[in-house]
Scaffold this motif. Structure first.
Motif, mmCIF file in Angstrom:
data_model
loop_
_atom_site.group_PDB
_atom_site.id
_atom_site.type_symbol
_atom_site.label_atom_id
_atom_site.label_comp_id
_atom_site.label_asym_id
_atom_site.label_seq_id
_atom_site.Cartn_x
_atom_site.Cartn_y
_atom_site.Cartn_z
ATOM 1 N N VAL A 1 3.836 -3.630 4.678
ATOM 2 C CA VAL A 1 3.995 -4.419 3.456
ATOM 3 C C VAL A 1 4.945 -5.594 3.697
ATOM 4 O O VAL A 1 4.701 -6.720 3.247
ATOM 5 C CB VAL A 1 4.488 -3.527 2.291
ATOM 6 N N TYR B 1 -4.892 -5.016 -0.952
ATOM 7 C CA TYR B 1 -4.487 -3.705 -0.459
ATOM 8 C C TYR B 1 -5.390 -2.681 -1.153
ATOM 9 O O TYR B 1 -5.395 -2.581 -2.371
ATOM 10 C CB TYR B 1 -3.020 -3.463 -0.821
ATOM 11 N N VAL C 1 -5.858 -4.391 4.049
ATOM 12 C CA VAL C 1 -5.060 -3.203 4.354
ATOM 13 C C VAL C 1 -5.629 -2.064 3.513
ATOM 14 O O VAL C 1 -5.936 -2.259 2.331
ATOM 15 C CB VAL C 1 -3.573 -3.413 3.995
ATOM 16 N N VAL D 1 1.591 1.101 -4.970
ATOM 17 C CA VAL D 1 1.471 -0.031 -4.045
ATOM 18 C C VAL D 1 2.282 -1.214 -4.556
ATOM 19 O O VAL D 1 2.947 -1.916 -3.788
ATOM 20 C CB VAL D 1 -0.015 -0.417 -3.833
#
Length: 844
Positions: free
Chosen positions: A413, A431, A357, A445
């Motif tokens: 998420v 991520y 991601v 994050v």
């Protein structure tokens, strides 16, 4: 001597074959294309002679019409130009296929950088045990990105694949039929591909190229270096995947898309296993073994078509069962087939490639601010206060309470655990944050996972900052130092095995700082981050966003990694590849195997075979700093030139990249009408210079810096640096490769342009300066003298697309003057992008 032999072989099996098979085009039943093959050489010759004489593209094309056709109307002329483009596109495909088919004959199993060569070298130097020691925890990871530089639709990709096979066997009948199919198959997407389309395009390569390639390479390394005491770990060669997960600047990548792509990767690997198992079962038809494998086949079928859950552990358990019976009751007959299959299951799991991601830090901040404001009724608070409050909320935030990007980020998420459940933890485990330049960018994050209801120990994701601008790279040490000291992040790292991946952006770095400065800043950043990580007991892995060509920070990958000294952590080589680099370097089994080997051996040899040329002395380091700073200043002055962005907008194809329907992502960041330098994406930016045949980011400022040294009477120092440092030598040779793909005569006419003439001369002067001083430095008589195969390939490709460039420039001139059919000329520019970039293979 070997260079000469290879060059002669290239002439025989590439150049000559192209001439022969190219003649087949003459007899193909294309609509209204029967005489294109005869007209094309005239346009090519008119272009070559005309440009050297300083004629404009408009003059060249109009003279071609006058001297070689009887066409009168604009409509007739435009129709012919479109047909020529179609013809050249197919010539490019033919040349690609011939060159790719010749690959095994032009490269040997024992070339430098192959596994065989590394084995022979280790025997000779008594370093076999050291190689095994390094292989125990080393890995190579290639990450496929969705960056839009691949113009062939899937239907053309498949023809290309079949054409390559037909050329390998010299089957004229098949080649003839495939060229006919090619003539009738559209080369252009009617609509922009979706992120799912992009993902499926690369999943095709996973199934039909990399499944076998990596499986066979793993077996080769295992049989070469394995013994009773040493067993190869299955993570040695890994694949990463960005299409469907990379939402940086791409509004079309949503949580639903990410989930769907994860499911497609899962399904693709199960299908690969199901097919592989058919081959295994054909041989292992023995009592007991056959029953177990039939059960496994049925389980895989149910998992593929009925969505029944199956894990890699389930598959391996069945294979262990079969192996036990095979060994105990059937004399281990065909055991290697079973073992090789089991190895692949260990390598690819149920994920095939790890889906990452990625999102921009500024979007993350927007999400955090919006969520905080919703919970507190105010935006006003420090980052620390926002973070501390958000990670302590007792109930998880509901994504449906928000809209657009905020909702989608939270959904993305939230579904990570679900994807990990389906594909295994290796299926999604990190991520990546673009434009990271502060601690909060990483911690935001972490906060996402907390507000989505994850407990600390449930966050099974690495958080990866991406430093990509000069400012970001300069600040990287402070950011990572603060992160390593942060109690919350420190605990998170402990749970992740004290491993930290840091991504470095070569593409945007080169766009921002120029080729030499960007590479040096990244080199320095790696050094300081290596030292800092070691001091904190962290095993650091550098993930390089390298792109393909030097102008995007790329270049010859093996040479680059083999040139890094012991001051840079070498736990893993990890890099992105995109677009044509996928098809040109990893596009078929032979090439992919060779290039995976090159990466692997570069990393292993770097530690095992000591070479003083890899470690920079203080004197060498000081000189590179001087050169990098001078080149950066020169490049910065160019960027600050008032004509820099207008030149790209008005004289290049920059504005047309977004109309090509080749990628799902917009061609620039930001939504304003006014084009700013910082909004330019690296690919359209570099591609536009490439279409002009100027490749400015790959050399500008480099030659000037060396010339400054020469004027100070210090050129001998630069010579010593070139001879003594592999790192510097690699940068010089890569920059020369970029220059070898330039052709300034194409734009000689701009020197007289009242608006852009002076700016064009700045570019041309720097090119001549860089070329001359690099030839003087290396002692070469021509660019890329050390790499005759690449040089010859470039030469033929440039000859094929020269008429295409004439047509493109002709159309641009018509548009600048506001003459004729605007829509048709715009379409001509767009269409001519395809063949030219495909022919360039790595855009610069």
């Amino acid at each position: 001597m070997i260079h000469d032999q290879r060059a002669e072989k290239f002439r025989q099996i590439v150049e000559n074959k192209f001439q022969i098979y190219n003649s087949l085009f003459m007899s193909l039943p294309y609509d209204k294309m029967t005489n294109i093959g005869m007209l094309l050489p005239f346009l090519c010759e008119e272009s070559k002679i005309g440009y050297e004489a300083g004629k404009t593209p408009e003059e060249i094309v109009e003279e071609f019409f006058k001297n070689h056709t009887g066409l009168e109307t604009e409509e007739q002329k435009l129709e012919l130009l479109f047909k020529i483009i179609q013809y050249i596109e197919r010539q490019v495909v033919l040349f690609d296929s011939i060159e790719d088919a010749a690959f095994p004959n032009l490269h040997s199993e024992s070339d430098n950088g192959t596994v065989t060569n590394m084995y022979e070298r280790s025997l000779q130097d008594h370093k076999l045990d050291k190689i095994r020691e390094k292989l125990k925890d080393f890995a190579v990871k290639v990450v496929f990105t969705a960056h839009p530089t691949q113009f062939y639709p899937n239907s053309v990709q498949r023809i290309l694949h079949d054409l390559r096979n037909a050329i390998t066997t010299d089957s004229i009948t098949n080649i003839d039929m495939l060229l006919q199919q090619l003539g009738k198959t559209p080369f252009v997407n009617k609509e922009k591909p979706t992120p799912i389309d992009e993902a499926m395009s690369i999943i095709y390569y996973l199934r039909y190229v990399y499944y076998d390639t990596i499986g066979e390479l793993f077996t080769k390394i295992k049989s070469t270096f394995g013994n009773d005491h040493f067993h190869l770990h299955e993570d040695l060669i890994q694949l990463g995947f960005w299409p469907g997960g990379d939402r940086d600047g791409n509004p079309f990548v949503t949580a639903d898309v990410t989930k769907r792509v994860a499911e497609e990767l899962h399904s693709a690997i199960l299908k690969a296993y199901y097919n592989n198992l058919k081959t295994v079962r054909r041989r292992l038809s023995f009592r007991g073994v056959s029953d177990v494998l039939t059960k496994l086949s049925n389980e895989l079928y149910s998992a593929i078509f009925r969505n029944e859950k199956i894990t890699a552990e389930d598959i391996i358990k069945r294979l262990d069962e079969a192996e036990k019976i095979l060994v105990e009751q059937h004399n281990s007959l065909f055991l290697d087939l079973l073992v090789n299959f089991k190895d692949r299951v260990k390598i690819f799991g149920t994920h095939f490639a790890t889906l990452d991601v990625r999102q921009d830090s500024r979007i993350h901040q927007q999400v955090i601010d919006t969520v905080f404001a919703k919970l507190n009724g105010t935006h006003e608070a420090s980052f620390e206060d926002k973070f501390n409050q958000l990670i302590q909320i007792s109930e998880k935030v509901n994504p449906d309470d928000f809209e657009d990007i905020v909702k989608d980020t939270l959904l993305t998420v939230s579904q990570v655990a679900e994807i990990q459940q389906l594909n295994g933890l290796r299926g999604m485990n990190r991520y990546i944050i673009s434009n990271s330049d502060a601690v909060k960018d990483v911690m935001n994050v972490y906060a996402f996972f907390k507000i989505c209801g994850y407990q600390d120990e449930e966050i099974k994701m690495d958080i990866v900052p991406l430093f990509e601008t000069m400012e970001g790279l300069a600040n990287a040490e402070n950011v990572m130092n603060e992160l390593y000291q942060n109690p919350i992040y420190k605990k998170h790292l402990e749970r992740r095995g004290n491993h930290q991946t840091i991504m470095l952006g070569f593409s945007d770095g080169t766009k921002d700082g120029g080729y030499l400065k960007a590479n040096w800043e990244i080199y320095k950043a790696k050094e300081v981050l290596t030292k800092l990580s070691e001091q904190n007991g962290i095993k650091v892995v550098f993930f390089d966003g390298r792109g393909g060509p030097p102008a995007r920070g790329g270049g010859k990958t093996h040479d680059f990694y083999a040139s890094q000294g012991k001051t840079i952590a070498n736990n893993k080589i990890e890099l992105t590849i995109q677009g044509q680099t996928i098809t040109s370097i990893f596009g078929n089994k032979e090439q992919a195997k060779y290039n995976f080997e090159q990466l692997l051996t570069a990393g292993v040899e770097n530690d095992v075979f000591k070479n003083s040329k890899k470690d920079l002395t203080e004197k060498e380091r000081a000189l590179i700093i001087e050169l990098a700073d001078i080149s950066y200043q020169k490049y910065s002055d160019l960027k600050a030139h008032p004509m820099f962005v207008p030149y790209l907008q008005e004289m290049s194809t920059l504005e047309y990249y977004g109309k090509t329907n080749i990628g799902s992502r917009p061609s620039k960041r930001g939504s304003g009408n006014e084009l700013k330098f910082e909004d330019l994406r690296a690919i359209p930016f570099v591609g536009s210079w490439s279409q002009l045949k100027q490749n400015v980011p790959g050399f500008f400022g480099f030659g000037f810096a060396m010339q400054q040294m020469k004027e100070q009477g210090r050129f001998d120092e630069v010579r010593e640096l070139y001879k003594g440092s592999d790192f510097f030598k690699t940068l010089v040779l890569n920059s020369m490769m970029s220059m070898n793909k330039t052709y300034f005569p194409l734009t000689y006419y701009i020197k007289n342009n009242p608006k852009f003439g002076a700016f064009w001369n700045v570019l041309f002067d720097e090119y001549n300066l860089s070329k001359n001083i690099m030839l003087e430095l290396t002692g070469f008589k021509m660019l890329q003298e050390e790499d005759p195969l690449s040089r010859k390939s470039v030469k033929i490709r440039e000859r094929i697309v020269l008429p295409l460039l004439s047509i493109q420039q002709y159309a641009l001139m018509k548009l600048q003057k506001g003459e004729g059919n605007k829509e048709a000329y715009e379409k001509l520019v767009t269409r001519s992008l395809f063949g030219n970039i495909n022919a360039s293979r790595n855009s610069a």
